[in-house]
Motif scaffolding. Sequence first.
Motif, PDB file in Angstrom:
ATOM      1  N   PHE B  34     -65.977  12.269   1.481  1.00 28.99           N
ATOM      2  CA  PHE B  34     -65.550  13.603   1.065  1.00 28.99           C
ATOM      3  C   PHE B  34     -66.721  14.566   0.966  1.00 28.99           C
ATOM      4  O   PHE B  34     -66.575  15.766   1.178  1.00 28.99           O
ATOM      5  N   CYS B  55     -66.087   5.402   5.631  1.00 22.96           N
ATOM      6  CA  CYS B  55     -65.100   4.950   4.643  1.00 22.96           C
ATOM      7  C   CYS B  55     -65.182   3.443   4.452  1.00 22.96           C
ATOM      8  O   CYS B  55     -65.188   2.683   5.404  1.00 22.96           O
ATOM      9  N   ASN B  57     -62.920   1.876   2.601  1.00 24.05           N
ATOM     10  CA  ASN B  57     -61.555   1.428   2.325  1.00 24.05           C
ATOM     11  C   ASN B  57     -61.359   0.924   0.894  1.00 24.05           C
ATOM     12  O   ASN B  57     -60.683  -0.073   0.675  1.00 24.05           O
ATOM     13  N   ALA B  60     -59.419   4.303  -3.411  1.00 18.61           N
ATOM     14  CA  ALA B  60     -59.358   5.155  -4.615  1.00 18.61           C
ATOM     15  C   ALA B  60     -58.684   6.489  -4.294  1.00 18.61           C
ATOM     16  O   ALA B  60     -57.864   6.986  -5.061  1.00 18.61           O
ATOM     17  N   CYS B  61     -59.017   7.053  -3.151  1.00 16.31           N
ATOM     18  CA  CYS B  61     -58.516   8.388  -2.834  1.00 16.31           C
ATOM     19  C   CYS B  61     -57.025   8.368  -2.519  1.00 16.31           C
ATOM     20  O   CYS B  61     -56.364   9.388  -2.589  1.00 16.31           O
ATOM     21  N   VAL B  77     -55.494   8.789   3.293  1.00 15.19           N
ATOM     22  CA  VAL B  77     -56.816   8.789   3.940  1.00 15.19           C
ATOM     23  C   VAL B  77     -57.264   7.381   4.332  1.00 15.19           C
ATOM     24  O   VAL B  77     -57.607   7.142   5.488  1.00 15.19           O
ATOM     25  N   HIS B 206     -70.162   2.154  -2.155  1.00 10.57           N
ATOM     26  CA  HIS B 206     -68.872   2.786  -1.890  1.00 10.57           C
ATOM     27  C   HIS B 206     -67.685   1.852  -2.072  1.00 10.57           C
ATOM     28  O   HIS B 206     -66.552   2.234  -1.830  1.00 10.57           O
TER      29      HIS B 206
END
Lengths: 480, 364
Positions: B34, B55, B57, B60-61, B77, B206
């Motif tokens: 993001f 990403c 994966n 969370a989003c 997403v 991440h």
Amino acid sequence: MKLRPMPRATAKEHKKLVRTSIKAGTNILVIGGGHAGLCAAISAREAGASVVLLDAAPESMRGGNSRHTRNLRAMHTEPTATLTGQYEAEEYWQDILRVTGGETNEALTRLVIRESYPLLDWLSERGVKFQPSLRGTLSLDRTNAFFLGGGCALINALYRHATQIGVAIHYEKEIEHVELSDGTFRWAETKAGETFRAGAAVLACGGFQANTDWMVEAWGDAARNFLIRGTPLNRGYVLRDLMAQDVLTKGDPRQCHAVAIDARAPKFDGGIVSRLDSVPFGIVVNRAAKRFYDEGQDFWAKRYAIWGRLVAMQPEQIAYSIIDHKMHDLFMPSVFPAITANSIPELAAQLGLDASALTDTISQFNAAASEATCDHTILDGRTTTGLQPNKTNWAQPLDQSPYHAYPLRPGITFTYLGLKVDHHARVQINEDTAAPNLYAAGEIMAGNILGKGYCAGTGMTIGGVFGRIAGINAAAGLTI
Amino acid sequence: MSDTIVITEIRSEARRTFEICNACRYCEGFCAVFQEMTDHRTFKDATLDHLANLCHNCTACFHACQYKPPHEFAIDVPQVLAELRPQTWQEHAWPPSFARLLERRGVSISLLIASVFSLFLGLSLALIDQNILTAQHIGSGAFYKIIGHGTIVLLAGAASLWAIVAMCVSANRYRQSQAFRDNSLHSASVRTAWRSVLHDIFYLRHLGGGHDEGCNEDDDRFTNLRRYFHHLTMWGFLLCFAATSVATVYELLLGWQSPFPHTSLPVLLGIFGGIGLLIGPLGLLYLNAKRDDLHGMSVAFIVLLFLISLTGFGLLILRETSAMGTLLAIHLGLVLAFFVTLPYTKFVHAIYRTLALIQFHRIS
Ligand SMILES: Cc1cc2nc3c(=O)[nH]c(=O)nc-3n(C[C@H](O)[C@H](O)[C@H](O)COP(=O)(O)OP(=O)(O)OC[C@H]3O[C@@H](n4cnc5c(N)ncnc54)[C@H](O)[C@@H]3O)c2cc1C
Ligand code: SF4
Ligand code: SF4
């Protein structure tokens, strides 16, 4: 205003249902599962009550308007992990005083301000995550704490916590009637006639903006063209029902938070992405292709909330923000692409506006605008002269094709007419008495603080603070 | 449907998604995706590929999205990026047809290759001497009584060379498609950028969900399970790799011959790594199965890792019995299949994600 009471089950159906659906041990009923309702339910449960929370939405769409939010406004006397600088209670109060023009209850507002600070930790301790600091766009990091992942993440955390501590949650229960007798809450009832009895109730079911009939009653047919930025379920049934029972209200049915949003947004639940920031970068015209307000009066962050009302006053409740190519990349991208044309008449054709009227408006504007490049980071004072109305900042000619337009409509965030409450969040039955066991929190009582106007982030603060007060008092009231 | 149509469709869904996200930006605090997104107004194919590879994966989003289905915007997403990611690997893989084949039939093809190698090794030896597979071999150089040292070095060397060449070609093609910015490698900012890249990789930042409490698996609760399993797999792999490297040094430079004693460095590294490779891949397979995220490329990779470790332990325990010969043929067959398929399995995510992180940290 003439009020229609909401439909109810017949007396016989009713008796049967009450008998069958009394929830054993339900001490406190919370109606509405947004931020305010969750804060109330959690507080009451943590104070030892057994709590049932009802929401009209299915689980997949739970969280009302709160799922669309991104921050709350909190006072603080020194920098915190999530807020920069300081934002003292007095400054907060002055901000509210200014936006409401004094139409506020000082004692209740000061209560909200005082409790806004502990609210941050209270939420964090219950799993809500805040974002360390934001990289710009809104420049609110001093006054507003941002939820990591936005309101939906906050709502998830609170539901998770509520479930863990044993709040019973029922989705798809839309309450249409709240039974009061002798100014005391007895039970609440859904359209299907299912009833929920409890020793006390907290009403946290939002405003009535999604109730088109009611909006039309207040605004006339213009309201049919309003878009509702949040949930389609905040229809004010409970508020309406209580008004029919002569419970005191606060505020004017026309007062609400209304912003100008992209007209192509869905009727409901379009949320933040229908936001449009193009207005100060060009001009805004109505269906007659005429300008009607100073687009450069102040920074957009301070003005977007008056534009909803301005557009609502225009014929067919529509307006068009028009910019030229040099401005196109200067604001946050919009979710809907600009309507683009190589000449003004072509643009007029695409928008269905009168081509010569639009050409006239733009050439008059260009003639009155200053040639110098404007500076959008400050109020640069580059004003048009001799126009009615003038654009008083950032007035630069629209002369670089292609030209771009965005259609605008009023987007209603939430209505302010609500239940009058006291500082225990108790619903005022009349001027002298508050219901002993009926409380309200959130949008449904925000009008006590916001008679009009808005300060970004106060909606969630009011919901959180009054939710907690309602929950604690409802639980305490049971033991008295 | 042809592959180009598929990838075009996925990219256009990714583009639609990011146009909505970019107007929202509520997920800004979650991860690099993001933060990178906000630097763009429009999304070119290469940008979308880059975002897909950034990403991790953690999902969370998805859980935090007010526009997830049933909302009419239907934003997901992680889903669209998970679909795009292997497509970007396949598009840049060399040769691409191998990659597509493996995506469709990952597990069966890998196991087929492994069996072919094992059979080949087994049979070729059995032809030389019928007893060689089943007899007991003890002591230094015992493995090579079964399969000649030269054969092993040759086969392993060829397979890994193939893997390295194929992966370098793909990585380079991807870099070119991304038009990587050239930075002077000596500037201080690049050094800090590298530190951040390594931190992101080895800490799996991440997979922390933006708050270090982990990913979402079944629901909106956070758990670090995925991160732990990934750590076990990654470190398991690296330790086994180290074990093999040390063993190679022992053999080629020092002239010591395997099998090495249980307390020797290669065996110890192999044991610890192997434990990681038994638990990690199984855990990831379980988590992915729960998410219904079982792609050929990833399952093949996970299954091979697991089986290699399993047969490795089998070999360690049974190396002084008559089962050793057969086990060794199977183990080596699996290892060879692992290397041959390496450039087309989930393994390449390590390369693409590293490249994406390098790009992310250098740009920002
Ligand atoms: C797009 C958007 C962005 C916003 N951003 C911010 C922001 O950043 N900061 C901020 O402070 N405020 C923001 N607001 C305002 C904020 O959403 C509200 O002030 C706040 O969410 C109110 O909380 P609530 O719990 O009272 O109402 P809601 O969150 O709307 O909850 C009401 C709940 O009651 C349920 N309900 C309604 N009627 C019934 C019924 N009859 N029976 C049972 N259940 C019922 C609904 O389903 C809903 O779940 C925003 C609003 C919108 C629309
Ligand atoms: S995933 Fe949803 S909440 Fe997050 S940025 Fe995109 S649209 Fe916004
Ligand atoms: S890493 Fe997680 S938060 Fe970031 S895009 Fe991927 S799934 Fe979403």
